[in-house]
Motif scaffolding. Structure first.
Motif, PDB file in Angstrom:
ATOM      1  N   ALA A  54       0.857  -1.094   0.152  1.00  0.00           N
ATOM      2  CA  ALA A  54      -0.111   0.020  -0.023  1.00  0.00           C
ATOM      3  C   ALA A  54       0.873   1.238  -0.105  1.00  0.00           C
ATOM      4  O   ALA A  54       0.560   2.201  -0.685  1.00  0.00           O
ATOM      5  CB  ALA A  54      -0.943  -0.018   1.391  1.00  0.00           C
ATOM      6  N   VAL A  55       2.109   1.144   0.811  1.00  0.00           N
ATOM      7  CA  VAL A  55       2.862   2.151   0.829  1.00  0.00           C
ATOM      8  C   VAL A  55       3.609   2.504  -0.677  1.00  0.00           C
ATOM      9  O   VAL A  55       3.562   3.584  -0.927  1.00  0.00           O
ATOM     10  CB  VAL A  55       3.972   1.998   1.845  1.00  0.00           C
ATOM     11  N   LYS A  56       3.762   1.474  -1.425  1.00  0.00           N
ATOM     12  CA  LYS A  56       4.554   1.789  -2.787  1.00  0.00           C
ATOM     13  C   LYS A  56       3.304   2.450  -3.573  1.00  0.00           C
ATOM     14  O   LYS A  56       3.489   3.044  -4.579  1.00  0.00           O
ATOM     15  CB  LYS A  56       4.786   0.359  -3.223  1.00  0.00           C
ATOM     16  N   GLU A  57       2.326   1.820  -3.622  1.00  0.00           N
ATOM     17  CA  GLU A  57       1.129   2.405  -4.276  1.00  0.00           C
ATOM     18  C   GLU A  57       0.973   4.009  -4.087  1.00  0.00           C
ATOM     19  O   GLU A  57       0.707   4.648  -4.984  1.00  0.00           O
ATOM     20  CB  GLU A  57      -0.343   1.805  -3.990  1.00  0.00           C
ATOM     21  N   ALA A  58       0.994   4.257  -2.674  1.00  0.00           N
ATOM     22  CA  ALA A  58       0.677   5.656  -2.544  1.00  0.00           C
ATOM     23  C   ALA A  58       1.948   6.553  -3.324  1.00  0.00           C
ATOM     24  O   ALA A  58       1.305   7.556  -3.696  1.00  0.00           O
ATOM     25  CB  ALA A  58       0.592   6.043  -1.127  1.00  0.00           C
ATOM     26  N   GLY A  59       3.026   5.860  -3.220  1.00  0.00           N
ATOM     27  CA  GLY A  59       4.197   6.588  -3.533  1.00  0.00           C
ATOM     28  C   GLY A  59       3.945   6.843  -5.182  1.00  0.00           C
ATOM     29  O   GLY A  59       4.537   8.132  -5.530  1.00  0.00           O
ATOM     30  N   VAL A  60       3.935   5.571  -5.831  1.00  0.00           N
ATOM     31  CA  VAL A  60       3.735   6.073  -7.567  1.00  0.00           C
ATOM     32  C   VAL A  60       2.538   6.615  -8.072  1.00  0.00           C
ATOM     33  O   VAL A  60       2.343   6.737  -8.904  1.00  0.00           O
ATOM     34  CB  VAL A  60       3.939   4.542  -8.092  1.00  0.00           C
ATOM     35  N   HIS A  61       1.415   6.917  -6.693  1.00  0.00           N
ATOM     36  CA  HIS A  61       0.479   7.921  -7.403  1.00  0.00           C
ATOM     37  C   HIS A  61       0.729   9.170  -6.781  1.00  0.00           C
ATOM     38  O   HIS A  61      -0.391   9.816  -6.677  1.00  0.00           O
ATOM     39  CB  HIS A  61      -0.822   7.193  -6.771  1.00  0.00           C
ATOM     40  N   GLY A  62       1.781   9.627  -6.553  1.00  0.00           N
ATOM     41  CA  GLY A  62       2.150  11.080  -6.352  1.00  0.00           C
ATOM     42  C   GLY A  62       1.997  11.623  -4.657  1.00  0.00           C
ATOM     43  O   GLY A  62       2.183  12.812  -4.536  1.00  0.00           O
ATOM     44  N   ALA A  63       1.896  10.780  -3.826  1.00  0.00           N
ATOM     45  CA  ALA A  63       1.787  11.234  -2.461  1.00  0.00           C
ATOM     46  C   ALA A  63       3.329  12.085  -2.136  1.00  0.00           C
ATOM     47  O   ALA A  63       4.167  11.565  -2.675  1.00  0.00           O
ATOM     48  CB  ALA A  63       1.757  10.191  -1.292  1.00  0.00           C
ATOM     49  N   ASP A  64       3.548  12.930  -1.561  1.00  0.00           N
ATOM     50  CA  ASP A  64       4.616  13.750  -1.261  1.00  0.00           C
ATOM     51  C   ASP A  64       5.187  13.077   0.029  1.00  0.00           C
ATOM     52  O   ASP A  64       6.374  13.120   0.111  1.00  0.00           O
ATOM     53  CB  ASP A  64       4.508  15.183  -0.762  1.00  0.00           C
ATOM     54  N   GLN A  65       4.397  12.774   0.791  1.00  0.00           N
ATOM     55  CA  GLN A  65       5.014  12.119   2.216  1.00  0.00           C
ATOM     56  C   GLN A  65       3.931  11.016   2.435  1.00  0.00           C
ATOM     57  O   GLN A  65       2.733  11.194   2.162  1.00  0.00           O
ATOM     58  CB  GLN A  65       4.743  13.366   3.169  1.00  0.00           C
ATOM     59  N   ILE A  66       4.290   9.997   3.282  1.00  0.00           N
ATOM     60  CA  ILE A  66       3.468   8.827   3.644  1.00  0.00           C
ATOM     61  C   ILE A  66       3.792   8.666   4.968  1.00  0.00           C
ATOM     62  O   ILE A  66       4.962   8.250   5.522  1.00  0.00           O
ATOM     63  CB  ILE A  66       3.884   7.435   2.705  1.00  0.00           C
ATOM     64  N   ILE A  67       2.603   8.692   5.755  1.00  0.00           N
ATOM     65  CA  ILE A  67       2.746   8.220   7.302  1.00  0.00           C
ATOM     66  C   ILE A  67       2.217   7.063   7.482  1.00  0.00           C
ATOM     67  O   ILE A  67       1.190   6.736   7.131  1.00  0.00           O
ATOM     68  CB  ILE A  67       1.959   9.605   7.977  1.00  0.00           C
TER      69      ILE A  67
END
Ligand code: FAD
Length: 332
Positions: A54-67
């Motif tokens: 899920a973290v990877k998905e958020a990263g490749v869809h444009g999140a600047d930061q992931i908590i």
């Protein structure tokens, strides 16, 4: 309470295997626009167990930061554990606002969280923007039985919270993963989680209809005239490799099951192609399908409101037009 930021948060709900639910990725799309307008970061908040996918998905869809909050107690949603974790994070990082998917879990979590934090919540939104005058999020949601769309501002409270219907927004395009990852070591003791899921029972009669994931939907309304009338709708859907949808009128008549219903009290869909057959275009139906890429309407009434949002329209009897389309597509 941490120093207030202009950051915009999107909750990324996870499945039991730690993968992302679609709506949390979809919300990164309006999230990007709102965060840019507010001059803050777009932050994806991932809560679950073994959440790397899920973290990877958020990263490749444009999140600047992931908590990330990761732990066995977050594998399955519970009101207590998720409320505790998010209330802690929101107090610590103080973002300006947070979008939550209006899934069954999100609809439970949003109100609980807003009470815990003493802030407001706009539930079940279908559009989002920034109110230029105040800089607040302008949350749009159906009101008065869906007869009008209300735009709601939450000027005095932070964070601004809202739940947003799944399927309203498209997933953002895949991009280079540049997200900064912050892992929060937050756990909820077992004795503070007051509910336990004992068993999940799948409804035996429930038909699995993936309208939200469909690229092509052919929907029938009262104009199909009966359960038998849906045969022509199904045939067209079959040749197109699509899924059958329906208006509430057709569902209420008992011609097709509720799992096919599109609209305010059904599913919100955003296919590449939506073909509405014998559907008048009531606002409650449009609330569930107006973000489709291309809308085709087939209706015998030239003045039917559905033609107001259709890209292409056929005025005529659906029982003549739909089989003709099916035959032509078969030949192609
Ligand atoms: P109608 O409005 O009766 O329209 C039928 C259309 O078929 C007409 O335009 C007619 O010209 C056309 N027609 C008839 N025969 C033919 C033919 N042979 N060939 C071509 N055209 C033909 N509705 C939803 O769909 N989804 C929802 O989720 C939803 N939620 C609601 C929630 C609330 C709180 C409320 C109050 C209502 C909700 N509704 C919903 C109901 C909505 O208001 C409308 O009543 C409903 O969408 C009408 O369905 P319809 O267009 O199929 O029927």
């Amino acid at each position: 309470m941490g120093t207030k930021t202009k950051d915009l948060w999107v909750l990324l709900e996870t499945n039991e295997d730690g993968t992302a639910k679609n709506v949390g990725i979809e919300l990164l799309n309006p999230g990007r626009r709102l965060a840019d307008k507010q001059g803050g970061k777009l932050v994806s908040v991932v809560i679950g167990c073994h959440t790397d996918a899920a973290v990877k998905e958020a990263g490749v869809h444009g999140a600047d930061q992931i908590i990330v909050v990761d732990g066995e107690e977050f594998r399955r949603y519970t009101t207590d554990a998720y409320t505790a974790a998010l209330a802690h994070l929101l107090k610590k990082h103080a973002p300006t606002s947070m979008l939550i998917g209006a899934t069954p879990n999100g609809r439970d979590l949003g109100p609980r969280l807003s009470c815990r934090l003493g802030t407001g919540l706009t539930a079940d939104c279908t559009a989002l923007d920034i109110d230029e005058a105040s800089g607040n999020i302008a949350w749009t949601r159906p009101a008065f039985g869906g007869n009008l769309m209300a735009v709601i501002l939450c000027p005095d409270h932070r964070p601004q919270l809202g739940t947003v219907r799944p399927g309203v927004f498209k997933k953002p395009d895949v991009c280079e993963d540049r997200a900064e990852i912050i892992r929060e070591d937050f756990h909820v003791p077992a004795d503070q989680i007051r509910t336990t899921l004992l068993e999940t029972i799948r409804e035996a009669s429930a038909e699995i209809v993936d309208l939200e994931g469909a690229d092509i939907i052919v929907s029938g309304g009262r104009g199909v005239g009966g359960a038998e009338g849906f045969r022509v709708i199904r045939e067209l859907a079959d040749v197109l490799g699509g899924t059958v949808g329906a208006s509430r009128a057709a569902v209420d008549e008992g011609w097709i099951s509720h799992s096919h219903q599109v609209g305010q009290t059904g599913k919100t869909v955003g296919p590449k192609l939506y073909i509405a057959c014998g559907i008048s275009g009531a606002i409650q139906h449009l609330a569930g399908m107006s973000s489709s890429d291309v809308i085709v309407a087939i209706n015998k009434d030239f003045d039917a409101p559905i033609f107001g949002i259709a890209d292409y329209g056929f005025v005529g009897n659906l029982f003549e037009i739909v089989p003709l389309l099916t035959d032509e597509i078969k030949k192609a």
